[in-house]
Design a protein around this motif. Structure first.
Motif, PDB file in Angstrom:
ATOM      1  N   UNK A 191       0.835  -1.208   0.000  1.00 43.67           N
ATOM      2  CA  UNK A 191       0.000   0.000   0.000  1.00 43.67           C
ATOM      3  C   UNK A 191       0.863   1.248   0.000  1.00 43.67           C
ATOM      4  N   UNK A 192       1.955   1.208   0.765  1.00 44.38           N
ATOM      5  CA  UNK A 192       2.876   2.354   0.772  1.00 44.38           C
ATOM      6  C   UNK A 192       3.448   2.587  -0.618  1.00 44.38           C
ATOM      7  N   UNK A 193       3.881   1.518  -1.266  1.00 43.82           N
ATOM      8  CA  UNK A 193       4.464   1.638  -2.606  1.00 43.82           C
ATOM      9  C   UNK A 193       3.424   2.181  -3.588  1.00 43.82           C
ATOM     10  N   UNK A 194       2.184   1.725  -3.451  1.00 40.65           N
ATOM     11  CA  UNK A 194       1.105   2.232  -4.309  1.00 40.65           C
ATOM     12  C   UNK A 194       0.952   3.741  -4.145  1.00 40.65           C
ATOM     13  N   UNK A 195       0.994   4.218  -2.907  1.00 40.07           N
ATOM     14  CA  UNK A 195       0.860   5.647  -2.644  1.00 40.07           C
ATOM     15  C   UNK A 195       2.068   6.432  -3.156  1.00 40.07           C
ATOM     16  N   UNK A 196       3.261   5.857  -2.979  1.00 40.30           N
ATOM     17  CA  UNK A 196       4.482   6.516  -3.464  1.00 40.30           C
ATOM     18  C   UNK A 196       4.410   6.691  -4.974  1.00 40.30           C
ATOM     19  N   UNK A 197       3.989   5.627  -5.664  1.00 43.43           N
ATOM     20  CA  UNK A 197       3.897   5.694  -7.125  1.00 43.43           C
ATOM     21  C   UNK A 197       2.910   6.767  -7.579  1.00 43.43           C
ATOM     22  N   UNK A 198       1.794   6.835  -6.892  1.00 44.07           N
ATOM     23  CA  UNK A 198       0.776   7.824  -7.260  1.00 44.07           C
ATOM     24  C   UNK A 198       1.312   9.240  -7.099  1.00 44.07           C
ATOM     25  N   UNK A 199       2.092   9.469  -6.059  1.00 43.49           N
ATOM     26  CA  UNK A 199       2.622  10.813  -5.807  1.00 43.49           C
ATOM     27  C   UNK A 199       3.722  11.177  -6.792  1.00 43.49           C
ATOM     28  N   UNK A 200       4.562  10.205  -7.146  1.00 41.36           N
ATOM     29  CA  UNK A 200       5.579  10.483  -8.151  1.00 41.36           C
ATOM     30  C   UNK A 200       4.947  10.666  -9.534  1.00 41.36           C
ATOM     31  N   UNK A 201       3.859   9.949  -9.778  1.00 34.93           N
ATOM     32  CA  UNK A 201       3.197  10.055 -11.071  1.00 34.93           C
ATOM     33  C   UNK A 201       2.668  11.464 -11.309  1.00 34.93           C
ATOM     34  N   UNK A 202       2.323  12.162 -10.246  1.00 35.77           N
ATOM     35  CA  UNK A 202       1.882  13.554 -10.368  1.00 35.77           C
ATOM     36  C   UNK A 202       2.984  14.433 -10.948  1.00 35.77           C
ATOM     37  N   UNK A 203       4.229  13.967 -10.823  1.00 39.92           N
ATOM     38  CA  UNK A 203       5.379  14.701 -11.352  1.00 39.92           C
ATOM     39  C   UNK A 203       5.960  13.994 -12.585  1.00 39.92           C
ATOM     40  N   UNK A 204       5.153  13.094 -13.165  1.00 40.69           N
ATOM     41  CA  UNK A 204       5.545  12.363 -14.383  1.00 40.69           C
ATOM     42  C   UNK A 204       6.796  11.513 -14.188  1.00 40.69           C
ATOM     43  N   UNK A 205       6.914  10.940 -13.006  1.00 36.95           N
ATOM     44  CA  UNK A 205       8.016  10.015 -12.714  1.00 36.95           C
ATOM     45  C   UNK A 205       7.434   8.723 -12.153  1.00 36.95           C
ATOM     46  N   UNK A 206       8.070   7.600 -12.477  1.00 37.35           N
ATOM     47  CA  UNK A 206       7.656   6.300 -11.949  1.00 37.35           C
ATOM     48  C   UNK A 206       8.902   5.472 -11.666  1.00 37.35           C
ATOM     49  N   UNK A 207       9.586   5.785 -10.560  1.00 37.93           N
ATOM     50  CA  UNK A 207      10.912   5.188 -10.324  1.00 37.93           C
ATOM     51  C   UNK A 207      10.897   3.788  -9.717  1.00 37.93           C
ATOM     52  N   UNK A 208       9.775   3.358  -9.120  1.00 35.85           N
ATOM     53  CA  UNK A 208       9.748   2.059  -8.432  1.00 35.85           C
ATOM     54  C   UNK A 208       9.099   1.013  -9.330  1.00 35.85           C
ATOM     55  N   UNK A 209       9.844  -0.059  -9.570  1.00 38.30           N
ATOM     56  CA  UNK A 209       9.361  -1.148 -10.422  1.00 38.30           C
ATOM     57  C   UNK A 209       9.042  -2.369  -9.576  1.00 38.30           C
ATOM     58  N   UNK A 210       8.053  -3.132 -10.008  1.00 36.51           N
ATOM     59  CA  UNK A 210       7.719  -4.406  -9.367  1.00 36.51           C
ATOM     60  C   UNK A 210       8.474  -5.531 -10.059  1.00 36.51           C
ATOM     61  N   UNK A 211       9.143  -6.344  -9.277  1.00 33.38           N
ATOM     62  CA  UNK A 211       9.773  -7.561  -9.789  1.00 33.38           C
ATOM     63  C   UNK A 211       8.889  -8.713  -9.337  1.00 33.38           C
ATOM     64  N   UNK A 212       8.087  -9.219 -10.251  1.00 29.37           N
ATOM     65  CA  UNK A 212       7.032 -10.165  -9.893  1.00 29.37           C
ATOM     66  C   UNK A 212       7.574 -11.394  -9.179  1.00 29.37           C
ATOM     67  N   UNK A 213       6.915 -11.709  -8.060  1.00 29.78           N
ATOM     68  CA  UNK A 213       7.301 -12.865  -7.262  1.00 29.78           C
ATOM     69  C   UNK A 213       8.423 -12.592  -6.292  1.00 29.78           C
ATOM     70  N   UNK A 214       9.022 -11.380  -6.359  1.00 31.99           N
ATOM     71  CA  UNK A 214      10.153 -11.077  -5.463  1.00 31.99           C
ATOM     72  C   UNK A 214       9.875  -9.833  -4.634  1.00 31.99           C
ATOM     73  N   UNK A 215       9.673  -8.686  -5.311  1.00 33.62           N
ATOM     74  CA  UNK A 215       9.456  -7.449  -4.542  1.00 33.62           C
ATOM     75  C   UNK A 215       9.555  -6.230  -5.412  1.00 33.62           C
TER      76      UNK A 215
END
Length: 219
Positions: A191-215
């Motif tokens: 949930x924290x990561x979801x919120x972080x992504x939403x806030x960075x997206x407001x500035x047209x940045x998406x720095x955190x990637x999901x590595x499926x099955x790991x983190x």
């Protein structure tokens, strides 16, 4: 590699500076007048080379105007050799000066010396593309616009950013950010990561990637 701003009203001088510093793999942005520069972008530079005698605004006045906005070294390029002129320049906020005409090795030596000092002294900042972490104030900026992160969101972002490219599981992030003995569910990290992504997206940045099955990782 450093990002350097060079301002001089002589186009030939700018070409010379750029060619010299590019050999050291530095990125150099050149302007013939300070008027054309967006002052909000000044913080992206690691060092500024600034001519003193320019027609629209002289280098000393411009240095005074921007000194409270930037903390990188400012080196004057000047044909003036009188002690009073040099003192005026240093009092205005410059860190050093080089008198014209100058040699290639002198320019390289002065620039590299100031960059080395900055690298030793500035541990409070972390720059990743357009994103800047102020580690002392615990704030994040995108192109100098503050990202409104909560304390927990900031700590997660800093953890991932400092280890750019390294993958962390939700459990690892939870333990490293909140501590082993804090009660809670590691799924809250999602949930924290979801919120972080939403806030960075407001500035047209998406720095955190999901590595499926790991983190997650900072790209």
């Amino acid at each position: 590699m450093a990002r350097i701003l060079a301002i001089d009203d002589e186009q030939d001088m700018l070409i010379l500076i750029k060619n010299i510093l590019k050999k050291m793999n530095h990125q150099v942005d050149c302007y013939i007048s300070p008027i054309a520069i967006n002052t909000h972008q000044l913080r992206r530079y690691d060092l500024i080379l600034l001519d003193v005698m320019m027609p629209e605004i002289d280098g000393v006045s411009y240095c005074k105007n921007i000194r409270n906005q930037v903390d990188c070294p400012i080196i004057f390029l000047t044909a003036k050799t009188l002690e009073s002129d040099i003192v005026e320049g240093l009092v205005s906020g410059a860190d050093d000066y080089i008198t014209k005409p100058f040699g290639i090795q002198e320019l390289l030596a002065r620039v590299e010396a100031h960059l080395r000092r900055e690298k030793r002294e500035k541990h409070e900042g972390l720059h990743l593309g357009n994103i800047r972490f102020d580690l002392s104030s615990r704030e994040v900026f995108v192109n100098e616009e503050k990202v409104a992160l909560t304390k927990s969101e900031y700590e997660i972002s800093e953890l991932l950013a400092k280890r750019k490219g390294q993958v962390f599981s939700r459990e690892q992030i939870y333990e490293m950010v909140f501590g082993y003995d804090r009660m809670g569910d590691a799924s809250a990290i999602s949930e924290h990561v979801k919120n972080i992504r939403a806030k960075f997206q407001l500035h047209n940045e998406q720095p955190i990637a999901t590595v499926w099955g790991i983190g997650y990782k900072w790209e």
